[in-house]
Design an enzyme around this catalytic site. Sequence first.
Site, PDB file in Angstrom:
ATOM      1  N   GLU A  40       0.816  -1.214   0.000  1.00  0.00           N
ATOM      2  CA  GLU A  40       0.000   0.000   0.000  1.00  0.00           C
ATOM      3  C   GLU A  40       0.857   1.275   0.000  1.00  0.00           C
ATOM      4  O   GLU A  40       1.883   1.332   0.673  1.00  0.00           O
ATOM      5  CB  GLU A  40      -0.879  -0.007   1.264  1.00  0.00           C
ATOM      6  CG  GLU A  40      -1.902   1.125   1.320  1.00  0.00           C
ATOM      7  CD  GLU A  40      -2.745   1.099   2.609  1.00  0.00           C
ATOM      8  OE1 GLU A  40      -2.418   0.332   3.534  1.00  0.00           O
ATOM      9  OE2 GLU A  40      -3.727   1.859   2.677  1.00  0.00           O
ATOM     10  N   LYS A 113      -9.662   3.006  -2.459  1.00  0.00           N
ATOM     11  CA  LYS A 113      -9.963   2.355  -1.164  1.00  0.00           C
ATOM     12  C   LYS A 113     -11.316   2.799  -0.619  1.00  0.00           C
ATOM     13  O   LYS A 113     -11.556   3.987  -0.407  1.00  0.00           O
ATOM     14  CB  LYS A 113      -8.847   2.711  -0.187  1.00  0.00           C
ATOM     15  CG  LYS A 113      -8.889   2.010   1.164  1.00  0.00           C
ATOM     16  CD  LYS A 113      -7.605   2.392   1.941  1.00  0.00           C
ATOM     17  CE  LYS A 113      -7.514   1.746   3.304  1.00  0.00           C
ATOM     18  NZ  LYS A 113      -6.203   2.069   3.956  1.00  0.00           N
ATOM     19  N   CYS A 150      -5.890  -2.677   2.241  1.00  0.00           N
ATOM     20  CA  CYS A 150      -5.701  -2.646   3.701  1.00  0.00           C
ATOM     21  C   CYS A 150      -6.997  -2.707   4.516  1.00  0.00           C
ATOM     22  O   CYS A 150      -7.588  -3.768   4.616  1.00  0.00           O
ATOM     23  CB  CYS A 150      -4.868  -1.423   4.078  1.00  0.00           C
ATOM     24  SG  CYS A 150      -4.111  -1.566   5.731  1.00  0.00           S
TER      25      CYS A 150
END
Lengths: 283, 283
Positions: A40, A113, A150
């Site tokens: 990430e 995200k 994540c």
Amino acid sequence: MKLSWIQGKSQSSTAANLDYYSQKIKEAAQKNPAIIFLPELMTSDYFAIKQDPANFKLALELDSPEIKEFQNLAKQLKIDLMLPFFEKQSSALFFNSTIHINHQGQIVSHYRKMHIPDDPGFNEKYYFSPGDKGFVVTQCQEAKVGLLICWDQWFPEAARITALKGAEILYYPTAIGWDDNEDPSVYKSQVEAWTTIMRAHAIANNVFVVAVNRTGREGHLNFWGHSFVADPFGKILIQNETEESVNHLDIDLAEIESARRVWPFFRDRRVDAYGDITSKWLS
Amino acid sequence: MKLSWIQGKSQSSTAANLDYYSQKIKEAAQKNPAIIFLPELMTSDYFAIKQDPANFKLALELDSPEIKEFQNLAKQLKIDLMLPFFEKQSSALFFNSTIHINHQGQIVSHYRKMHIPDDPGFNEKYYFSPGDKGFVVTQCQEAKVGLLICWDQWFPEAARITALKGAEILYYPTAIGWDDNEDPSVYKSQVEAWTTIMRAHAIANNVFVVAVNRTGREGHLNFWGHSFVADPFGKILIQNETEESVNHLDIDLAEIESARRVWPFFRDRRVDAYGDITSKWLS
């Protein structure tokens, strides 16, 4: 098919990180993987450790020369490259994103995200607007990859919808670490919970999971590595420790269909009864 | 609060099973638990091992004398009792159900298994109509318990909706075993996957999980026990092996709120983007 991933360590500046990851990608490519996965926000330090308006300058635009470099690299090496970075859409909007650059150097998919954390040491809501592109599956030469990032890993809904869209591999680039401000007695159970929830996404959806974490210390955060690949039964095929490393693994996508014959969960989903999942709370 | 559960073995007839579990419940009650949990379909052998019309006579109606006995027992022992059984609604409809009998002997909640498996040795679609009551949370004296059953454990949607309804403990009575017709090399990984997916429900929802399996051999199935309790970080607090046993554990429900302060997942759910979860497939 062969997967490669880089459990990398930040080199303190964008220029140094780009050079570092370019070198690691070239090293990985020597084994002829189909896909190379990166951690990430790999283009810089994990700046969200604190709130600082100066950090917004670390963001890259999609058509920046830095991204173009990686497009050239993917084309030259003939690999599918998964590139997570801090994205500037405009002066008004920034995202925590991943792009898929295919073996011809084209950006073919773009994910932002969806689930944004905000905890001590992880001030992501300050920097990132929540993703506005929904859940994304991208077609590589040899597999369909679900792009997640994540914090998304804690949400079974994200894994499920991505699998319903046809993902064979769920990819979680990650920046998770031990915090000096926490009691070290919880460190082991944090890694265990982090591994367990993603193994469960593999099991529930009968797919592979590739989790690629950062490693190395940045301020009071010590990124814990432990990148891994799990098979469609949630078995960990390989897991790193905390070392910086370029990694490779051969997987067989046919195991997805085999798993679905043994445990055919999709057949039995009660989609008629799942409407409540779009509620924040029901009690 | 103290939980008790019985990892029990079928005694071959309904009369013998009722007597067996009554004795075990009395034994468990000596430690003054708040709740006693039993395994799936505990009133008989696991008849779904094959399709046989004669097996429908094993079902009990909600107002049967057999159920009344357990109501008397719960009242006498002043415990909340979770009772999974083969339910006859009418000559037309049968369910795989759990009732919650409270400490006053009243049936206060009634759940019908939502996800019905059908695999070699587990012919449940032949016997059971899929649950028509949705997901159920029941209020005990000391905790809110989510009533789920066996195959439900593979579906994160079921755990999530039950947690959204306020469950503090997800309870999975289970009848899962090793099959003589399968290669023993997969036995360990099956138990591991079964444990992992429920630990993940604990993690994703920051709740306790209580899984209570049958044990003992029935025909070509060898029920594998391994009943366990996981905490809101998915840590296994205690796990049985394959022995018949009456078990007890003290838990602290305040750990739910502590876990939610460390990993506040509910805050970040993207309910605006979860609508696709009501689709069977999206690819």
